[in-house]
Scaffold this motif. Structure first.
Motif, PDB file in Angstrom:
ATOM      1  N   SER A 341       2.239   0.077  -1.253  1.00 12.01           N
ATOM      2  CA  SER A 341       1.443  -1.045  -0.758  1.00 12.01           C
ATOM      3  C   SER A 341      -0.007  -0.865  -1.197  1.00 12.01           C
ATOM      4  O   SER A 341      -0.442   0.248  -1.537  1.00 12.01           O
ATOM      5  N   ARG A 342      -0.748  -1.961  -1.177  1.00 10.72           N
ATOM      6  CA  ARG A 342      -2.155  -1.889  -1.565  1.00 10.72           C
ATOM      7  C   ARG A 342      -2.925  -0.920  -0.670  1.00 10.72           C
ATOM      8  O   ARG A 342      -3.750  -0.129  -1.153  1.00 10.72           O
ATOM      9  N   THR A 343      -2.660  -0.961   0.624  1.00  5.46           N
ATOM     10  CA  THR A 343      -3.346  -0.057   1.547  1.00  5.46           C
ATOM     11  C   THR A 343      -3.061   1.398   1.213  1.00  5.46           C
ATOM     12  O   THR A 343      -3.970   2.240   1.177  1.00  5.46           O
ATOM     13  N   ASN A 344      -1.813   1.733   0.925  1.00  3.85           N
ATOM     14  CA  ASN A 344      -1.453   3.123   0.635  1.00  3.85           C
ATOM     15  C   ASN A 344      -2.008   3.601  -0.701  1.00  3.85           C
ATOM     16  O   ASN A 344      -2.337   4.783  -0.849  1.00  3.85           O
ATOM     17  N   GLY A 386     -13.572  10.575  -9.465  1.00  2.00           N
ATOM     18  CA  GLY A 386     -13.274   9.386 -10.253  1.00  2.00           C
ATOM     19  C   GLY A 386     -12.279   8.452  -9.589  1.00  2.00           C
ATOM     20  O   GLY A 386     -12.257   7.249  -9.871  1.00  2.00           O
ATOM     21  N   ALA A 387     -11.459   8.984  -8.688  1.00  3.08           N
ATOM     22  CA  ALA A 387     -10.479   8.142  -7.987  1.00  3.08           C
ATOM     23  C   ALA A 387     -11.136   7.118  -7.082  1.00  3.08           C
ATOM     24  O   ALA A 387     -10.466   6.211  -6.580  1.00  3.08           O
ATOM     25  N   VAL A 388     -12.456   7.212  -6.881  1.00  7.03           N
ATOM     26  CA  VAL A 388     -13.152   6.261  -6.015  1.00  7.03           C
ATOM     27  C   VAL A 388     -13.041   4.827  -6.526  1.00  7.03           C
ATOM     28  O   VAL A 388     -13.054   3.869  -5.751  1.00  7.03           O
ATOM     29  N   SER A 389     -12.887   4.656  -7.848  1.00  7.64           N
ATOM     30  CA  SER A 389     -12.789   3.300  -8.400  1.00  7.64           C
ATOM     31  C   SER A 389     -11.497   2.616  -7.983  1.00  7.64           C
ATOM     32  O   SER A 389     -11.414   1.383  -7.959  1.00  7.64           O
ATOM     33  N   SER A 390     -10.472   3.402  -7.639  1.00  3.53           N
ATOM     34  CA  SER A 390      -9.209   2.835  -7.155  1.00  3.53           C
ATOM     35  C   SER A 390      -9.099   2.922  -5.635  1.00  3.53           C
ATOM     36  O   SER A 390      -8.112   2.468  -5.063  1.00  3.53           O
ATOM     37  N   GLY A 391     -10.109   3.508  -5.002  1.00  2.48           N
ATOM     38  CA  GLY A 391     -10.115   3.672  -3.556  1.00  2.48           C
ATOM     39  C   GLY A 391     -11.104   2.732  -2.887  1.00  2.48           C
ATOM     40  O   GLY A 391     -10.926   1.507  -2.905  1.00  2.48           O
ATOM     41  N   PRO A 392     -12.181   3.262  -2.290  1.00  2.00           N
ATOM     42  CA  PRO A 392     -13.118   2.412  -1.539  1.00  2.00           C
ATOM     43  C   PRO A 392     -13.742   1.293  -2.356  1.00  2.00           C
ATOM     44  O   PRO A 392     -13.912   0.183  -1.846  1.00  2.00           O
ATOM     45  N   LEU A 393     -14.098   1.552  -3.613  1.00  2.00           N
ATOM     46  CA  LEU A 393     -14.755   0.512  -4.414  1.00  2.00           C
ATOM     47  C   LEU A 393     -13.844  -0.693  -4.617  1.00  2.00           C
ATOM     48  O   LEU A 393     -14.281  -1.849  -4.489  1.00  2.00           O
ATOM     49  N   ALA A 394     -12.575  -0.452  -4.947  1.00  2.00           N
ATOM     50  CA  ALA A 394     -11.638  -1.563  -5.125  1.00  2.00           C
ATOM     51  C   ALA A 394     -11.251  -2.186  -3.795  1.00  2.00           C
ATOM     52  O   ALA A 394     -11.014  -3.398  -3.695  1.00  2.00           O
ATOM     53  N   SER A 395     -11.188  -1.383  -2.750  1.00  2.00           N
ATOM     54  CA  SER A 395     -10.783  -1.880  -1.439  1.00  2.00           C
ATOM     55  C   SER A 395     -11.740  -2.945  -0.914  1.00  2.00           C
ATOM     56  O   SER A 395     -11.325  -3.887  -0.231  1.00  2.00           O
ATOM     57  N   MET A 396     -13.013  -2.818  -1.247  1.00  2.00           N
ATOM     58  CA  MET A 396     -13.990  -3.792  -0.756  1.00  2.00           C
ATOM     59  C   MET A 396     -13.722  -5.189  -1.295  1.00  2.00           C
ATOM     60  O   MET A 396     -13.945  -6.184  -0.606  1.00  2.00           O
ATOM     61  N   VAL A 397     -13.244  -5.270  -2.540  1.00  2.00           N
ATOM     62  CA  VAL A 397     -12.881  -6.574  -3.094  1.00  2.00           C
ATOM     63  C   VAL A 397     -11.576  -7.055  -2.478  1.00  2.00           C
ATOM     64  O   VAL A 397     -11.393  -8.249  -2.244  1.00  2.00           O
ATOM     65  N   TYR A 457     -10.490   8.037   6.715  1.00  2.00           N
ATOM     66  CA  TYR A 457     -10.049   6.886   5.932  1.00  2.00           C
ATOM     67  C   TYR A 457      -8.523   6.814   5.870  1.00  2.00           C
ATOM     68  O   TYR A 457      -7.928   5.753   6.068  1.00  2.00           O
ATOM     69  N   VAL A 458      -7.889   7.933   5.600  1.00  2.00           N
ATOM     70  CA  VAL A 458      -6.429   7.959   5.478  1.00  2.00           C
ATOM     71  C   VAL A 458      -5.751   7.587   6.802  1.00  2.00           C
ATOM     72  O   VAL A 458      -4.730   6.899   6.831  1.00  2.00           O
ATOM     73  N   LEU A 459      -6.330   8.003   7.898  1.00  2.00           N
ATOM     74  CA  LEU A 459      -5.707   7.758   9.197  1.00  2.00           C
ATOM     75  C   LEU A 459      -5.870   6.321   9.688  1.00  2.00           C
ATOM     76  O   LEU A 459      -4.955   5.764  10.306  1.00  2.00           O
ATOM     77  N   PHE A 460      -6.993   5.688   9.395  1.00  2.00           N
ATOM     78  CA  PHE A 460      -7.297   4.440  10.096  1.00  2.00           C
ATOM     79  C   PHE A 460      -7.596   3.228   9.211  1.00  2.00           C
ATOM     80  O   PHE A 460      -7.748   2.121   9.739  1.00  2.00           O
ATOM     81  N   SER A 461      -7.656   3.380   7.908  1.00  2.00           N
ATOM     82  CA  SER A 461      -8.100   2.258   7.077  1.00  2.00           C
ATOM     83  C   SER A 461      -6.938   1.363   6.652  1.00  2.00           C
ATOM     84  O   SER A 461      -5.761   1.706   6.780  1.00  2.00           O
ATOM     85  N   GLU A 462      -7.291   0.171   6.133  1.00  2.00           N
ATOM     86  CA  GLU A 462      -6.331  -0.748   5.521  1.00  2.00           C
ATOM     87  C   GLU A 462      -7.056  -1.535   4.439  1.00  2.00           C
ATOM     88  O   GLU A 462      -8.288  -1.610   4.429  1.00  2.00           O
ATOM     89  N   SER A 463      -6.289  -2.130   3.511  1.00  2.00           N
ATOM     90  CA  SER A 463      -6.883  -2.887   2.410  1.00  2.00           C
ATOM     91  C   SER A 463      -6.194  -4.237   2.267  1.00  2.00           C
ATOM     92  O   SER A 463      -5.646  -4.574   1.219  1.00  2.00           O
ATOM     93  N   LYS A 464      -6.226  -5.001   3.347  1.00  2.00           N
ATOM     94  CA  LYS A 464      -5.624  -6.336   3.356  1.00  2.00           C
ATOM     95  C   LYS A 464      -6.718  -7.395   3.356  1.00  2.00           C
ATOM     96  O   LYS A 464      -7.811  -7.172   3.877  1.00  2.00           O
TER      97      LYS A 464
END
Length: 522
Positions: A341-344, A386-397, A457-464
């Motif tokens: 999933s996008r969140t995972n 470098g994984a930040v581009s696929s993590g928080p940075l992309a999640s904001m969009v 972040y891993v415990l409580f976040s989502e990217s919906k």
């Protein structure tokens, strides 16, 4: 030969733009090693009587400097043998770029939403580049003046990062975002490329020439940006019609040309937004601690010369960019094939760039006394970020394409504060105490910030897609998934005739009634 896609050109211009943005940030980090009297050694009551050092200093003073020539001609006194700044003053100078940097994070997103990223990102970098031409002369004139100039330079470039998310939301289909956001990691290439280049420039000439090079390179990029970049596919005069239609269809109704009032309360009380802020805080603390202080650490603790310091300080950031690009392709593959999933996917990326990196920095704290272990651990730790581009940075969009710039602004305003807090703390910990034990405490603190933010972040976040993305006509919970698939299922029959599905008719009706709906919301 086929036409180059507009998105490809945009990726490269964004990539180089962030190279320029970080070139501006880090030039002082390495020049300060050579600007300090005694070549960055501790300034205390000790005398420097080594004949080799004196000979090198005499040779350095003989090299041409436009600023020194002008000051001699004008009969203005200045410190000819280097600046006598102690560790606290150096820490303040290194952190001054970020003192006001955070204040324009939210305005950056708002201004880009209103006036366009082309204008905001372009001039933010452009003015910062112009400041580079002034830094050498101001350095000789006044320490306070240099602080003020760096504060202004950091302040104006604070517009850049949040403004770019506005462009990303308008140009990039959802399943291409991880790869496109990897262009932001041009920042890493800027560090990797220019640290060694700056080291060689200083070794061959003088530190002043670093700022001339920054100014020239940045000016060339600024000119190209003005001619090649446009704020949306509809405004681009040379984009292929098929590419424009594909982008607009892929984005669907998630991007609105006319939005309601900014949902400030919803953004401020959004758990996913705040968890992205937490992840950015930890990640930036770890990144900037290593990026800002690596030259000083390698020079004073492991006693490498300026060329080796430049190369070894830049190598980790090259690896960071390469890892970001490869991991972003992997992340987009997971999304396209519904493997995760996008969140995972965002959680996996954040665990790597924060949690795993924190463990590597912890190892650096205990094994950094060994020079080989130090460079290996610094390289791996920075690479994993470098994984930040696929993590928080992309999640904001993912959370809100319509307000992505503002969300990144909120994140940058708070998450960017480690940029000046970390140098201050490092200055306090290492003041007259450039020892392995002092730097061990620096790395332990960084490890705590990284692992703590990653776990949260891993415990409580989502990217919906959030309901407040569409204030006036909210999309259903499954809306993001449907919008992501709009651009993927194109066949020959669909290309030959207008789309007449009920879903598209509904979107058309909403678009036509948007002014009325907007007024109702107001």
């Amino acid at each position: 030969m086929g036409q180059v896609e507009a998105r490809t050109v945009l990726w490269y211009m964004t990539f180089i733009g962030f190279i320029v943005n970080y070139m501006i940030r880090i030039n002082l980090n390495i020049t300060i090693v050579d600007m300090i009297a005694g070549k960055g050694a501790i300034i205390s009551n000790e005398t420097h009587e080594n004949s080799t050092d004196l000979a090198a200093l005499a040779e350095m003073n003989e090299r041409f400097s436009l600023e020194r020539w002008f000051l001699d001609w004008a009969n203005i006194p200045y410190e000819k043998n280097g600046f006598h700044w102690n560790e606290k003053q150096q820490g303040a100078l290194l952190g001054s770029f970020f003192w006001a940097h955070w204040t324009l994070q939210i305005p950056g997103g708002i201004l880009a939403t209103k006036y366009g990223t082309k204008l905001v990102f372009g001039w933010s970098n452009g003015i910062g580049v112009f400041c580079c031409f002034l830094i050498p002369l101001v350095s000789y004139w006044s320490y306070t003046g240099l602080i003020i100039l760096r504060v202004f330079q950091g302040w104006i470039t604070g517009l850049a990062w949040p403004s770019m998310h506005v462009l990303t939301a308008k140009w990039i289909p959802p399943n291409e975002r991880s790869k496109f956001v990897s262009a932001y990691l041009g920042s890493s290439v800027g560090v990797a490329l220019f640290y060694p280049i700056f080291g060689y420039i200083i070794d061959w000439t003088r530190w002043e020439w670093v700022y001339y090079i920054c100014g020239i390179v940045g000016t060339l990029w600024f000119i190209a940006w003005q001619f090649l970049v446009f704020d949306s596919p509809a405004e681009h005069p040379r984009i292929a019609d098929s590419e424009r239609k594909f982008i607009e269809k892929s984005l669907g109704a998630s991007i609105q040309g006319s939005k309601g009032p900014t949902p400030w309360k919803a953004i401020a009380t959004s758990r996913p937004v705040w968890l992205n802020v937490v992840a950015q805080w930890g990640g930036i603390w770890g990144l900037f601690t290593l990026m800002t202080h690596a030259p000083t650490y390698f020079r004073l603790i492991h006693h490498w010369n300026i060329r080796a310091t430049g190369f070894l300080s830049g190598l980790p950031h090259l690896m960071r960019m390469l890892f970001a690009y490869v991991f972003s392709i992997f992340a987009d593959y997971l999304l396209r094939t519904d493997k995760m999933s996008r969140t995972n996917v965002r959680k996996l990326a954040t665990f790597i760039c924060c949690g795993t990196k924190g463990l590597i920095v912890l190892a650096l704290a205990y094994f950094g006394y060994n020079a080989t272990a130090a460079i290996v651990l610094v390289t791996v730790a920075t690479m994993l970020h470098g994984a930040v581009s696929s993590g928080p940075l992309a999640s904001m969009v993912d959370l809100s394409p319509n307000y992505a710039g503002i969300v990144l602004g909120v994140s940058g305003m708070i998450g960017g504060m480690p940029g000046f807090i970390s140098p201050f703390i490092v200055g306090q910990l290492t003041h007259n105490n450039q020892t392995i034990d002092a730097w061990k405490n620096v790395f332990l603190l960084s490890s705590l910030m990284l692992t703590g933010s990653g776990i949260l972040y891993v415990l409580f976040s989502e990217s919906k897609l959030q309901p407040w993305n569409s204030v006036c006509h909210q999309l259903p919970d499954s809306g993001l998934k449907e919008l992501q698939n709009l651009g993927r299922d194109q066949d020959d029959e669909e290309e030959k005739k207008p789309l007449k599905s009920d879903h598209d008719e509904e979107i058309t009706i909403v678009a036509e009634q948007e002014p009325k709906t907007k007024s109702d919301c107001d």
